[in-house]
Design a protein around this motif. Structure first.
Motif, PDB file in Angstrom:
ATOM      1  N   LEU A 129       9.584 -21.165  -2.462  1.00  0.00           N
ATOM      2  CA  LEU A 129       9.591 -19.750  -2.108  1.00  0.00           C
ATOM      3  C   LEU A 129       8.493 -19.038  -2.874  1.00  0.00           C
ATOM      4  O   LEU A 129       8.290 -19.297  -4.064  1.00  0.00           O
ATOM      5  N   ILE A 130       7.778 -18.160  -2.192  1.00  0.00           N
ATOM      6  CA  ILE A 130       6.731 -17.372  -2.837  1.00  0.00           C
ATOM      7  C   ILE A 130       6.994 -15.900  -2.569  1.00  0.00           C
ATOM      8  O   ILE A 130       7.629 -15.551  -1.568  1.00  0.00           O
ATOM      9  N   PRO A 131       6.565 -15.012  -3.454  1.00  0.00           N
ATOM     10  CA  PRO A 131       6.777 -13.579  -3.200  1.00  0.00           C
ATOM     11  C   PRO A 131       5.957 -13.110  -2.012  1.00  0.00           C
ATOM     12  O   PRO A 131       4.865 -13.599  -1.743  1.00  0.00           O
ATOM     13  N   SER A 132       6.519 -12.172  -1.293  1.00  0.00           N
ATOM     14  CA  SER A 132       5.833 -11.568  -0.161  1.00  0.00           C
ATOM     15  C   SER A 132       5.889 -10.050  -0.330  1.00  0.00           C
ATOM     16  O   SER A 132       6.446  -9.527  -1.302  1.00  0.00           O
ATOM     17  N   SER A 133       5.323  -9.349   0.610  1.00  0.00           N
ATOM     18  CA  SER A 133       5.316  -7.893   0.566  1.00  0.00           C
ATOM     19  C   SER A 133       5.141  -7.364   1.975  1.00  0.00           C
ATOM     20  O   SER A 133       4.729  -8.084   2.888  1.00  0.00           O
ATOM     21  N   ASN A 134       5.449  -6.091   2.149  1.00  0.00           N
ATOM     22  CA  ASN A 134       5.261  -5.482   3.462  1.00  0.00           C
ATOM     23  C   ASN A 134       3.798  -5.529   3.879  1.00  0.00           C
ATOM     24  O   ASN A 134       3.477  -5.826   5.041  1.00  0.00           O
ATOM     25  N   ALA A 135       2.893  -5.252   2.943  1.00  0.00           N
ATOM     26  CA  ALA A 135       1.467  -5.271   3.278  1.00  0.00           C
ATOM     27  C   ALA A 135       0.994  -6.673   3.627  1.00  0.00           C
ATOM     28  O   ALA A 135       0.144  -6.853   4.503  1.00  0.00           O
ATOM     29  N   ALA A 136       1.525  -7.691   2.937  1.00  0.00           N
ATOM     30  CA  ALA A 136       1.132  -9.064   3.246  1.00  0.00           C
ATOM     31  C   ALA A 136       1.576  -9.460   4.647  1.00  0.00           C
ATOM     32  O   ALA A 136       0.839 -10.125   5.385  1.00  0.00           O
ATOM     33  N   ILE A 137       2.775  -9.053   5.020  1.00  0.00           N
ATOM     34  CA  ILE A 137       3.270  -9.367   6.368  1.00  0.00           C
ATOM     35  C   ILE A 137       2.432  -8.657   7.417  1.00  0.00           C
ATOM     36  O   ILE A 137       2.055  -9.237   8.445  1.00  0.00           O
ATOM     37  N   GLU A 138       2.120  -7.398   7.178  1.00  0.00           N
ATOM     38  CA  GLU A 138       1.307  -6.643   8.130  1.00  0.00           C
ATOM     39  C   GLU A 138      -0.081  -7.240   8.273  1.00  0.00           C
ATOM     40  O   GLU A 138      -0.604  -7.367   9.390  1.00  0.00           O
ATOM     41  N   ALA A 139      -0.680  -7.636   7.153  1.00  0.00           N
ATOM     42  CA  ALA A 139      -2.031  -8.185   7.210  1.00  0.00           C
ATOM     43  C   ALA A 139      -2.060  -9.542   7.902  1.00  0.00           C
ATOM     44  O   ALA A 139      -3.000  -9.839   8.655  1.00  0.00           O
ATOM     45  N   GLN A 140      -1.048 -10.373   7.672  1.00  0.00           N
ATOM     46  CA  GLN A 140      -1.080 -11.720   8.228  1.00  0.00           C
ATOM     47  C   GLN A 140      -0.787 -11.746   9.715  1.00  0.00           C
ATOM     48  O   GLN A 140      -1.363 -12.551  10.452  1.00  0.00           O
ATOM     49  N   PHE A 141       0.062 -10.841  10.188  1.00  0.00           N
ATOM     50  CA  PHE A 141       0.474 -10.887  11.587  1.00  0.00           C
ATOM     51  C   PHE A 141      -0.120  -9.763  12.424  1.00  0.00           C
ATOM     52  O   PHE A 141       0.333  -9.518  13.543  1.00  0.00           O
ATOM     53  N   GLY A 142      -1.131  -9.079  11.898  1.00  0.00           N
ATOM     54  CA  GLY A 142      -1.854  -8.105  12.693  1.00  0.00           C
ATOM     55  C   GLY A 142      -1.059  -6.863  13.036  1.00  0.00           C
ATOM     56  O   GLY A 142      -1.303  -6.246  14.079  1.00  0.00           O
ATOM     57  N   LEU A 143      -0.130  -6.453  12.185  1.00  0.00           N
ATOM     58  CA  LEU A 143       0.647  -5.244  12.432  1.00  0.00           C
ATOM     59  C   LEU A 143      -0.062  -4.041  11.833  1.00  0.00           C
ATOM     60  O   LEU A 143      -0.916  -4.164  10.956  1.00  0.00           O
ATOM     61  N   ALA A 144       0.305  -2.865  12.311  1.00  0.00           N
ATOM     62  CA  ALA A 144      -0.288  -1.643  11.785  1.00  0.00           C
ATOM     63  C   ALA A 144       0.152  -1.430  10.347  1.00  0.00           C
ATOM     64  O   ALA A 144       1.291  -1.747   9.964  1.00  0.00           O
ATOM     65  N   ALA A 145      -0.744  -0.895   9.539  1.00  0.00           N
ATOM     66  CA  ALA A 145      -0.415  -0.641   8.139  1.00  0.00           C
ATOM     67  C   ALA A 145       0.752   0.334   8.044  1.00  0.00           C
ATOM     68  O   ALA A 145       0.758   1.395   8.668  1.00  0.00           O
ATOM     69  N   GLY A 146       1.755  -0.028   7.263  1.00  0.00           N
ATOM     70  CA  GLY A 146       2.923   0.813   7.081  1.00  0.00           C
ATOM     71  C   GLY A 146       4.039   0.567   8.067  1.00  0.00           C
ATOM     72  O   GLY A 146       5.130   1.138   7.920  1.00  0.00           O
ATOM     73  N   SER A 147       3.820  -0.279   9.084  1.00  0.00           N
ATOM     74  CA  SER A 147       4.841  -0.475  10.111  1.00  0.00           C
ATOM     75  C   SER A 147       6.082  -1.177   9.554  1.00  0.00           C
ATOM     76  O   SER A 147       7.213  -0.856   9.946  1.00  0.00           O
ATOM     77  N   VAL A 148       5.902  -2.132   8.654  1.00  0.00           N
ATOM     78  CA  VAL A 148       7.066  -2.828   8.087  1.00  0.00           C
ATOM     79  C   VAL A 148       7.850  -1.902   7.166  1.00  0.00           C
ATOM     80  O   VAL A 148       9.090  -1.933   7.135  1.00  0.00           O
ATOM     81  N   SER A 149       7.163  -1.039   6.429  1.00  0.00           N
ATOM     82  CA  SER A 149       7.858  -0.062   5.584  1.00  0.00           C
ATOM     83  C   SER A 149       8.640   0.926   6.432  1.00  0.00           C
ATOM     84  O   SER A 149       9.784   1.287   6.106  1.00  0.00           O
ATOM     85  N   ILE A 150       8.040   1.379   7.538  1.00  0.00           N
ATOM     86  CA  ILE A 150       8.748   2.298   8.433  1.00  0.00           C
ATOM     87  C   ILE A 150       9.948   1.601   9.065  1.00  0.00           C
ATOM     88  O   ILE A 150      11.011   2.196   9.254  1.00  0.00           O
ATOM     89  N   ALA A 151       9.792   0.305   9.398  1.00  0.00           N
ATOM     90  CA  ALA A 151      10.916  -0.444   9.958  1.00  0.00           C
ATOM     91  C   ALA A 151      12.061  -0.549   8.950  1.00  0.00           C
ATOM     92  O   ALA A 151      13.241  -0.468   9.326  1.00  0.00           O
ATOM     93  N   ALA A 152      11.736  -0.727   7.676  1.00  0.00           N
ATOM     94  CA  ALA A 152      12.791  -0.786   6.659  1.00  0.00           C
ATOM     95  C   ALA A 152      13.522   0.546   6.548  1.00  0.00           C
ATOM     96  O   ALA A 152      14.760   0.590   6.391  1.00  0.00           O
ATOM     97  N   THR A 153      12.777   1.658   6.640  1.00  0.00           N
ATOM     98  CA  THR A 153      13.424   2.978   6.618  1.00  0.00           C
ATOM     99  C   THR A 153      14.301   3.172   7.842  1.00  0.00           C
ATOM    100  O   THR A 153      15.423   3.705   7.747  1.00  0.00           O
ATOM    101  N   GLU A 154      13.819   2.742   9.006  1.00  0.00           N
ATOM    102  CA  GLU A 154      14.609   2.854  10.234  1.00  0.00           C
ATOM    103  C   GLU A 154      15.867   1.994  10.160  1.00  0.00           C
ATOM    104  O   GLU A 154      16.930   2.371  10.667  1.00  0.00           O
ATOM    105  N   TRP A 155      15.770   0.838   9.521  1.00  0.00           N
ATOM    106  CA  TRP A 155      16.928  -0.041   9.345  1.00  0.00           C
ATOM    107  C   TRP A 155      18.018   0.647   8.520  1.00  0.00           C
ATOM    108  O   TRP A 155      19.206   0.614   8.877  1.00  0.00           O
ATOM    109  N   ALA A 156      17.605   1.295   7.438  1.00  0.00           N
ATOM    110  CA  ALA A 156      18.589   2.000   6.611  1.00  0.00           C
ATOM    111  C   ALA A 156      19.249   3.145   7.378  1.00  0.00           C
ATOM    112  O   ALA A 156      20.464   3.386   7.269  1.00  0.00           O
TER     113      ALA A 156
END
Length: 923
Positions: free
Chosen positions: A315-342
Motif C-alpha cells: 500500500l502506498i499513500p495517495s491523494s485527491n490530486a494524485a488521483i485527478e492527475a493520473q486519471f485525467g479528472l478536473a482539478a478539485g473534482s475528487v475533493s468536491i466529490a468527497a464533500t458531496e458524499w458527506a
C-alpha cells in the motif's frame, strides 16, 4: 422480464424514424442500448454498475449492500491485490494498492520497474464493497479482474512513452509516480465529438462538472432499480459510440471475458447461489456483449500464463490530486466529490461501511440493519420515467452559499489578496448569476469557483496559491492518505525502528529537524548510518544533511538533518519491494550500477567508494574493485580519466591510512592503469575528441601512480616510449606535453622559458597564446611544481604585449582560464599572492624573481695534477664501481698510466673530481 422495456422500445423506434433520415442507424443504436440494459437486468447474478469516485455510486452501493446482504462480492480489481485489502484498516484514506516488479522477465528491460496502482477513497463504491465484505462475517470477497502482470501483457506494449519535455508534476500529484492506474468504473465518453457536444450543450467546462450536474445530482435520491438502469444506459451509450480502436476494443472485451470466466470458476468450485452474489464493476463493462457474459456464458476464453516477473505488493499513500492527475479528472473534482458524499450521507441517512480501526471509523461496528429483500417480481421499467422527468429545480441554499462566500474571502486574505466584504457579496451574487446563465437554479461548487476567480483573483496572484486552489482547499482540500506502521513492508518498519532514538514523528508529513550529537550519544551513530543510506536511496528531500558530511576515513561528531519520510512514504515503501533491509537494497543498487551494460570505470569506482563509505563492506568493495579492473581493461577511450584519477587517489589515500596493506585489486588496478594510459597517451594527444582535461588526468595518473606502479613491476620505458610517440598539434596539448617533459627531465625550465619567449615574440602565434596558457594551467594537475612557472608565463605576457595586442587578447584568456582551469585557478592565485608584493606602493620597485636571478658565475678551471684522478679512482675501486652501477655503466678495470685518458678526463671536469674527493674524505 423481457417485456419490461417494450414501451420504451416503441418510443425510441418512433423517435428514430422522426429525427433520422432512416430508422436503421439511429434505431439500431437506441434499441441496442435498451437491449443491453435488459440483458444485464435479466442476469441471475446481480450486476451493480458503478463509476469511479462517484458519491452517488457509493450511496447506492451502501444502500444495496444493507438491503441484499450478499454472501459473495465479486469486485473488478486485479486479482493479485486481494491479500492486501485487509491492511486498509491500518491506513488513512486515500491510499493506493500497488503491485511492483523490479526483476522483469518477459518484458523489455527499459520498462523496469513495473508498477500498477489502484487508488481507493472513502467516497467510492469499491471501498463500500470492501468494507462490507471484510467487516461482515461469512461474506467472501473475490477479485476477478486481470492480474497486474496481464495489465502489462495487454496494455503496456501499446502504451505511449512519457513526454520528456512535460513539466514536472507537483509533489501531491506525483504520489503514484509513473505507475499505470487501475480503477473501477472508468465511465467517460471515448468519442471526442460526443463529449464536446455534451459539454457545449450542458454549458460546463469539463467532464467532471457535467457528470456532477447531470448524473450525480439526479441519481443521488433515486431508488436501486432506477440507479442500475440509468448507469447501464450510460455505459451502453458510451460503449456503442466509442471509436472502433481494435486494440482498445480487444482489451475491453478480454477483461470482460476474464472476469466472467473467473466468476463461473468460483461458482463451480464453491457451489454458491448466484442469487446470493453481487458483481461490482464499471458501467462500461456491465453492458457487455461478449459470448462469455453471464452465468450461462460460454467457457471458450483461455487465460494466458503470467510472465516470470517477480511481483511485490503493498500500500502506498495517495491523494485527491494524485488521483485527478493520473486519471485525467478536473482539478478539485475528487475533493468536491468527497464533500458531496458527506452531504448525501446526512440527507439520505444511509449508514456507510467503514473498516474497524481506520481513521474516522467507530471503535465498534454499528448494528447492521435488517435485510430488505427486493420485490420478487423483478425490476420494472424506470428508464422511461427518468428520461421523461423534467430536471429537478433545487432551491437555493442561501446559508450554504453565503458561508462559502465568507470562507473564500477569509482564505484569500490569509494568502495576500486584498479581499473585503464587498468581494464576498460579489461572489455570492455572481454565483447565482452564473448558475442562472447555465440553466441552474442552485449554484454548484464549480459555479462558485468561477465566481470566486472572477471577483477576487482579478489579474494577479500575490501568493503561492491562486483562488482556484483556495476553493479546492475550502471544499475539503487535497486529502493525502497515509499507510500505517503495521501495513508497511519490513524494510520501512525497520527504518522506523532504527530511527526511533531521534524521537521524531516519522509518519507525519512535512520536514522535521534532527540533531545528532554523536560525541555525547554514540548510539546515534547508527541513526547517522541509516540517514546517509536513505539519502543515497530516496529522492532528494527525504533525508537532507544540513551539517555534517561523510568522507572516507572520517568519523562524524555532530550532524544535523532535515527528515521528511512521511512526505516520501511511497518511495520508502517501494524500497521494501527490493529487499528486507536498506543495506541489502543499497548493495543491489551498487552491483546493478557496476555490472550494468553502460558501466564505466568511473562508475564502478564510484560504487567501490560508496560501498566503503555507506556499508563499510570490505568484501563488496573488493568485488566491485575487481570489476573496475575488468572494465578498465576493456575501455578504449579516455572519457572518464578525470573521474578515475580523483576516485583512485581518494581510495589510495584511504587504504594507506586505514589498512595495513593495500588490497590486491587496487595494486592490480594501478599496474593495469599505468600500462593502459601509456598505451592510449599518443592517441589522446592527437585525437580531437579527447579534451585537454582528459589528457591532463591521464598524465596525472601516470605521474602520481608512477612510484607505486614501478614498485609493482611496471617498466618506465613504457612511459618514455609513449612520450616519444606523442606529437600533438593543438596548442593546449603541446604546452601540456612540454610541461610533462619537464617533469620527466627531457626538457629544462630554461628551455621551456625560451620556447614561451619565442611564442610571445611571434605575432602569428600571439592570438592563440591563451590556449598555450590553458595547457600550462591543466599541467598543474600532473605537474604541480610548475605553478610558479605558469604565474611567470602569464606575467610575462602582460609585461611584454602592447595594449593594442593585449586588450583584444584578454577576453579570450579569461574565458579560456575560466572554462578550462576553474578547479586549478586557486593554485595560481595562491602562488601569485606569494610572489607579488602585498602593498601597492611596493609594486613600482618590485622586480619579478625570474628577472632578479643573478647570472651564474664563471667557474675557473681548477688545475689538478695529472694522474691524481686516476690514482684516486684506483685507490677506491668499490666507490667507483658503485657510481658506475648507478649510472648504468658496464666495463672492466683497465690499467692506465698517469698521463692516460682518465687523468685527461678529470682535468677537463675538475668540479666532478673535487666533489668525489670531498665525498671520499668524509668519515
Amino acid at each position: 422480464m423481457s417485456g419490461a422495456f417494450d414501451a420504451l422500445r416503441t418510443q425510441l423506434r418512433e423517435a428514430a424514424a422522426t429525427f433520422a433520415d432512416g430508422p436503421d442507424a439511429l434505431e439500431g443504436i437506441l434499441l441496442g442500448i435498451v437491449d443491453d440494459v435488459d440483458r444485464a437486468q435479466r442476469e441471475p447474478l446481480e450486476i451493480f454498475p458503478v463509476c469511479h469516485h462517484s458519491p452517488a455510486s457509493a450511496i447506492a452501493m451502501a444502500r444495496r449492500l444493507r438491503q441484499k446482504q450478499p454472501k459473495v462480492v465479486y469486485l473488478e480489481l486485479c486479482e493479485d491485490m486481494a491479500p492486501l485489502l485487509t491492511e486498509l484498516r491500518n491506513c488513512r484514506l486515500p491510499v493506493a494498492v500497488q503491485a511492483f516488479a523490479t526483476e522483469v522477465e518477459g518484458f523489455p528491460a527499459e520498462w523496469s520497474p513495473l508498477s500498477v496502482v489502484a487508488p481507493i477513497t472513502e467516497a467510492s463504491a469499491e471501498y463500500q464493497a470492501i468494507a462490507y465484505a471484510l467487516e461482515t462475517p461469512g461474506v467472501e470477497l473475490v477479485l476477478v479482474d486481470r492480474s497486474s502482470d496481464h495489465v502489462f501483457q495487454w496494455e503496456a506494449g501499446e502504451a505511449e512513452p512519457a513526454d520528456p519535455d512535460a513539466p514536472p508534476a507537483e509533489e501531491e500529484a506525483a504520489l503514484h509516480g509513473d505507475a499505470i492506474g487501475v480503477e473501477i468504473g472508468d465511465l467517460r465518453p471515448r468519442f471526442g465529438e460526443l463529449e464536446e457536444h455534451l459539454l457545449r450543450h450542458g454549458r460546463v467546462r469539463h467532464w467532471s462538472e457535467w457528470w456532477h450536474q447531470y448524473v450525480e445530482l439526479p441519481l443521488g435520491d433515486s431508488d436501486h432499480d432506477a440507479y442500475r438502469q440509468v448507469m447501464l444506459l450510460i455505459g451502453s451509450l458510451f460503449r456503442r459510440l466509442a471509436p472502433g480502436d481494435p486494440r482498445r476494443v480487444r482489451v475491453d472485451e478480454d477483461r470482460e471475458r476474464y472476469m466472467w470466466t473467473r466468476m463461473r470458476e468460483h461458482l463451480a468450485a464453491t457451489g454458491a447461489d448466484p442469487a446470493d452474489c453481487l458483481y461490482v464493476c464499471g458501467a462500461f463493462h456491465a453492458a457487455s456483449r461478449v459470448a462469455e457474459f453471464g452465468v450461462h456464458g460460454t467457457d471458450t476464453f483461455e487465460i494466458g500464463p503470467p510472465s516470470a516477473s517477480k511481483w511485490q505488493h503493498g500500500l502506498i499513500p495517495s491523494s485527491n490530486a494524485a488521483i485527478e492527475a493520473q486519471f485525467g479528472l478536473a482539478a478539485g473534482s475528487v475533493s468536491i466529490a468527497a464533500t458531496e458524499w458527506a452531504k448525501n450521507l446526512k440527507r439520505t441517512k444511509v449508514q456507510p461501511f467503514r473498516l474497524a480501526g481506520q481513521a474516522g471509523a467507530k471503535k465498534k461496528p454499528g448494528k447492521t440493519a435488517p435485510p430488505v429483500d427486493p420485490a420478487p417480481t423483478g425490476p420494472s421499467d424506470k428508464l422511461s420515467g427518468f428520461l421523461q422527468r423534467p430536471p429537478v429545480v433545487d432551491r437555493l441554499d442561501e446559508a450554504e452559499l453565503l458561508g462559502w462566500s465568507v470562507d473564500i474571502v477569509r482564505a484569500a486574505r490569509r494568502n495576500g489578496y486584498l479581499a473585503s466584504t464587498a468581494d464576498a457579496i460579489a461572489v455570492f451574487e455572481t454565483s447565482i448569476l452564473l448558475a442562472g446563465m447555465r440553466d441552474r437554479a442552485k449554484p454548484t461548487p464549480y459555479d462558485f469557483q468561477d465566481a470566486a476567480i472572477t471577483c477576487i483573483e482579478k489579474d494577479a496572484v500575490p501568493g503561492r496559491r491562486d483562488v482556484r486552489r483556495l476553493v479546492e482547499i475550502m471544499m475539503g482540500g487535497d486529502r493525502i492518505g497515509q499507510v500505517g506502521y503495521d501495513a508497511l513492508p519490513p524494510l520501512a518498519r525497520d527504518v522506523h525502528d532504527r530511527l526511533a532514538p531521534l524521537e521524531l514523528k516519522l509518519q507525519q508529513r512535512g520536514v522535521q529537524r534532527a540533531l545528532l550529537d554523536i560525541a555525547s550519544r554514540p548510539e546515534l551513530a547508527q541513526c547517522s548510518d541509516v540517514l546517509w543510506m536513505l539519502r543515497y536511496l530516496l529522492p532528494h528531500g527525504a533525508a537532507r544533511p544540513i551539517m555534517g558530511e561523510r568522507r572516507l576515513g572520517e568519523r562524524p561528531i555532530q550532524e544535523s538533518w532535515d527528515v521528511a519520510l512521511g512526505t516520501h512514504q511511497r518511495a520508502l515503501i517501494e524500497l521494501g519491494y527490493e529487499g528486507v533491509s536498506i543495506e541489502q537494497v543499497l548493495e543491489q543498487r551498487l552491483r546493478s550500477a557496476a555490472y550494468g551494460p553502460h558501466a564505466t570505470t568511473a562508475t564502478v569506482l564510484e560504487a567501490v567508494e560508496d560501498a566503503t563509505l555507506y556499508l563499510r563492506s570490505r568484501r563488496l568493495a573488493n568485488e566491485l574493485g575487481t570489476r573496475a579492473l575488468e572494465v578498465l581493461a576493456t575501455e578504449r577511450s579516455v572519457d572518464g580519466a578525470p573521474e578515475v584519477l580523483r576516485r583512485v587517489r581518494r581510495l589510495l589515500a584511504y587504504y594507506r591510512t586505514s589498512e595495513p596493506v593495500l588490497p590486491p585489486w587496487i595494486e592490480s588496478f594501478v599496474k593495469t592503469g599505468y600500462a593502459h594510459y601509456c598505451t592510449l597517451l599518443p592517441t589522446a594527444f592527437t585525437d580531437e575528441d579527447a579534451t585537454i582535461d582528459q589528457v591532463a588526468a591521464m598524465l596525472g595518473f601516470l605521474f602520481s601512480m608512477e612510484g607505486l606502479a614501478l614498485s609493482l613491476g611496471c617498466d618506465r620505458a613504457q612511459l618514455e616510449l609513449a612520450f616519444a610517440q606523442s606529437h600533438p598539434q593543438e596548442p593546449a596539448k603541446l604546452a601540456l606535453l612540454w610541461a610533462a617533459q619537464v617533469q620527466l627531465g627531457q626538457l629544462s625550465r630554461a628551455e621551456l622559458r625560451e620556447r614561451c619567449d619565442e611564442l610571445l615574440g611571434n605575432p602569428l602565434v600571439v592570438p592563440v597564446y591563451p590556449r598555450y596558457l590553458s595547457g600550462f594551467v591543466h599541467a598543474l594537475e600532473p605537474v604541480p611544481g610548475l605553478t610558479d612557472f605558469v604565474v611567470e608565463a602569464v606575467s610575462n605576457a602582460f609585461r611584454r604585449l602592447p595594449d593594442p595586442v593585449l586588450l583584444p587578447w584578454l577576453p579570450s584568456l579569461i574565458s579560456t582560464l575560466r572554462s578550462g582551469g576553474a578547479e586549478l585557478a586557486p593554485m595560481l592565485i595562491r602562488e601569485a599572492g606569494r610572489i607579488f608584493p602585498d602593498r601597492l606602493a611596493a609594486l613600482d620597485e618590485w622586480v619579478p624573481p625570474w628577472l632578479a636571478q643573478p647570472a651564474p658565475e664563471a667557474v675557473q678551471p681548477r688545475r689538478t695534477p695529472r694522474g691524481s684522478g686516476a690514482a684516486l679512482l684506483a685507490a677506491h675501486p668499490a666507490t667507483c664501481d658503485a657510481v658506475a652501477d648507478l649510472l648504468g655503466c658496464d666495463g672492466m678495470w683497465q690499467t692506465a698510466d698517469p698521463g692516460g685518458a682518465g687523468a685527461e678526463l678529470l682535468g677537463r671536469y675538475p668540479e666532478t673530481a673535487a666533489a668525489l674527493a670531498e665525498l671520499l674524505a668524509k668519515p
